[in-house]
Design a protein around this motif. Structure first.
Motif, mmCIF file in Angstrom:
data_model
loop_
_atom_site.group_PDB
_atom_site.id
_atom_site.type_symbol
_atom_site.label_atom_id
_atom_site.label_comp_id
_atom_site.label_asym_id
_atom_site.label_seq_id
_atom_site.Cartn_x
_atom_site.Cartn_y
_atom_site.Cartn_z
ATOM 1 N N MET A 138 0.847 -1.168 0.000
ATOM 2 C CA MET A 138 0.000 0.000 0.000
ATOM 3 C C MET A 138 0.890 1.227 0.000
ATOM 4 S SD MET A 138 -2.991 1.073 2.671
ATOM 5 C CE MET A 138 -3.753 -0.498 2.514
ATOM 6 N N SER A 139 0.513 2.249 -0.749
ATOM 7 C CA SER A 139 1.373 3.418 -0.868
ATOM 8 C C SER A 139 1.590 4.112 0.471
ATOM 9 C CB SER A 139 0.803 4.397 -1.895
ATOM 10 O OG SER A 139 -0.464 4.844 -1.497
ATOM 11 N N ALA A 151 6.580 10.152 2.522
ATOM 12 C CA ALA A 151 7.073 11.199 1.629
ATOM 13 C C ALA A 151 8.552 11.483 1.878
ATOM 14 C CB ALA A 151 6.241 12.467 1.804
ATOM 15 N N ASP A 152 8.985 11.376 3.132
ATOM 16 C CA ASP A 152 10.384 11.619 3.454
ATOM 17 C C ASP A 152 11.303 10.580 2.804
ATOM 18 O OD1 ASP A 152 12.439 13.074 4.919
ATOM 19 O OD2 ASP A 152 12.618 11.229 6.102
ATOM 20 N N GLU A 153 10.839 9.334 2.730
ATOM 21 C CA GLU A 153 11.660 8.260 2.171
ATOM 22 C C GLU A 153 11.904 8.411 0.670
ATOM 23 O OE1 GLU A 153 10.909 4.272 4.651
ATOM 24 O OE2 GLU A 153 9.092 5.126 3.784
ATOM 25 N N GLY A 212 25.498 1.267 4.072
ATOM 26 C CA GLY A 212 26.060 1.953 2.908
ATOM 27 C C GLY A 212 25.162 1.904 1.689
ATOM 28 N N THR A 213 23.921 1.435 1.859
ATOM 29 C CA THR A 213 22.997 1.326 0.731
ATOM 30 C C THR A 213 22.019 2.500 0.710
ATOM 31 O OG1 THR A 213 21.487 -0.027 2.049
ATOM 32 C CG2 THR A 213 23.120 -1.198 0.684
ATOM 33 N N PHE A 214 21.362 2.657 -0.425
ATOM 34 C CA PHE A 214 20.364 3.703 -0.621
ATOM 35 C C PHE A 214 18.997 3.049 -0.743
ATOM 36 C CE2 PHE A 214 24.342 5.200 -2.307
ATOM 37 C CZ PHE A 214 24.423 6.503 -1.849
ATOM 38 N N ARG A 215 17.981 3.691 -0.168
ATOM 39 C CA ARG A 215 16.611 3.187 -0.310
ATOM 40 C C ARG A 215 16.005 3.831 -1.547
ATOM 41 N NH1 ARG A 215 13.946 0.526 4.104
ATOM 42 N NH2 ARG A 215 12.069 1.624 3.529
ATOM 43 N N ARG A 216 15.695 2.978 -2.525
ATOM 44 C CA ARG A 216 15.113 3.434 -3.789
ATOM 45 C C ARG A 216 13.867 2.624 -4.097
ATOM 46 N NH1 ARG A 216 19.834 2.723 -7.947
ATOM 47 N NH2 ARG A 216 18.127 2.992 -9.403
ATOM 48 N N ARG A 217 12.895 3.286 -4.704
ATOM 49 C CA ARG A 217 11.681 2.575 -5.101
ATOM 50 C C ARG A 217 11.943 1.733 -6.345
ATOM 51 N NH1 ARG A 217 6.478 6.305 -5.455
ATOM 52 N NH2 ARG A 217 7.958 7.764 -6.334
ATOM 53 N N VAL A 224 6.413 11.369 -5.486
ATOM 54 C CA VAL A 224 4.963 11.204 -5.316
ATOM 55 C C VAL A 224 4.684 9.715 -5.106
ATOM 56 C CG1 VAL A 224 2.696 11.434 -6.407
ATOM 57 C CG2 VAL A 224 4.443 13.215 -6.744
ATOM 58 N N LYS A 225 4.015 9.382 -3.992
ATOM 59 C CA LYS A 225 3.795 7.991 -3.608
ATOM 60 C C LYS A 225 2.893 7.226 -4.554
ATOM 61 C CE LYS A 225 2.370 8.907 0.591
ATOM 62 N NZ LYS A 225 1.945 8.700 1.979
ATOM 63 N N GLY A 226 1.943 7.886 -5.149
ATOM 64 C CA GLY A 226 0.969 7.204 -5.980
ATOM 65 C C GLY A 226 -0.168 6.657 -5.144
ATOM 66 N N TYR A 227 -1.237 6.243 -5.795
ATOM 67 C CA TYR A 227 -2.393 5.754 -5.062
ATOM 68 C C TYR A 227 -3.186 4.769 -5.909
ATOM 69 C CZ TYR A 227 -4.552 9.585 -7.676
ATOM 70 O OH TYR A 227 -4.948 10.430 -8.674
ATOM 71 N N LYS A 228 -4.080 4.074 -5.248
ATOM 72 C CA LYS A 228 -4.967 3.146 -5.938
ATOM 73 C C LYS A 228 -6.090 3.943 -6.591
ATOM 74 C CE LYS A 228 -4.146 -0.697 -2.811
ATOM 75 N NZ LYS A 228 -3.607 -1.787 -3.562
ATOM 76 N N THR A 229 -6.572 3.434 -7.703
ATOM 77 C CA THR A 229 -7.703 4.034 -8.407
ATOM 78 C C THR A 229 -8.719 2.933 -8.696
ATOM 79 O OG1 THR A 229 -6.753 3.600 -10.576
ATOM 80 C CG2 THR A 229 -6.184 5.720 -9.544
#
Length: 133
Positions: free
Chosen positions: A1-2, A7-9, A67-72, A107-112
């Protein structure tokens, strides 16, 4: 779930890179993965396929511990609706799924209605938009 992604992440994202035409997909799954770099196509270790990923700007800081980056990363599994339209997610979507048209960098995005596989909203009906799109 988004809502699982804050938003900070994702505040250091500069761009989303799509590997497939997202106009053809009702939803994509999104997750925050720990990756060794800010940019570039990440390795993919799930069943299914990667649909896209986020790039981070130079101000993104790596984790002090790893030492890693959090990426979507955006992905689909073999039993998702695009491969199995009458299957498990014919009229719903997984918890981490969002409509890819609602996603942008930071932008996190959302369900539609479309991503949920459910009936179109009144606004969609008034505009003459029908599912599946």
């Amino acid at each position: 779930m988004s809502s699982l992604i804050s938003a900070d992440e994702i505040s250091h994202e500069t761009e989303l890179v799509w590997l497939e035409d997202i106009e053809q997909l009702d939803y994509v799954r999104q997750s925050l993965d720990r990756l060794p770099t800010r940019k570039g196509k990440p390795a993919y270790h799930r069943d299914g396929r990667m649909i896209g990923y986020a790039l981070l700007g130079p101000d993104a800081k790596p984790s002090r511990a790893s030492g890693t980056f959090r990426r979507r990363v955006f992905w689909l599994l073999p039993h998702d609706r695009d491969n199995d339209p009458d299957g498990l997610y014919a009229r719903s979507a997984p918890a981490e799924a969002v409509d890819p048209r609602t996603l942008e960098a930071r932008v996190k995005g959302y369900k539609t209605e479309r991503s949920e596989g459910g009936p179109p909203s009144t606004a969609m009906r008034e505009l003459g938009i029908t599912l599946p799109l």
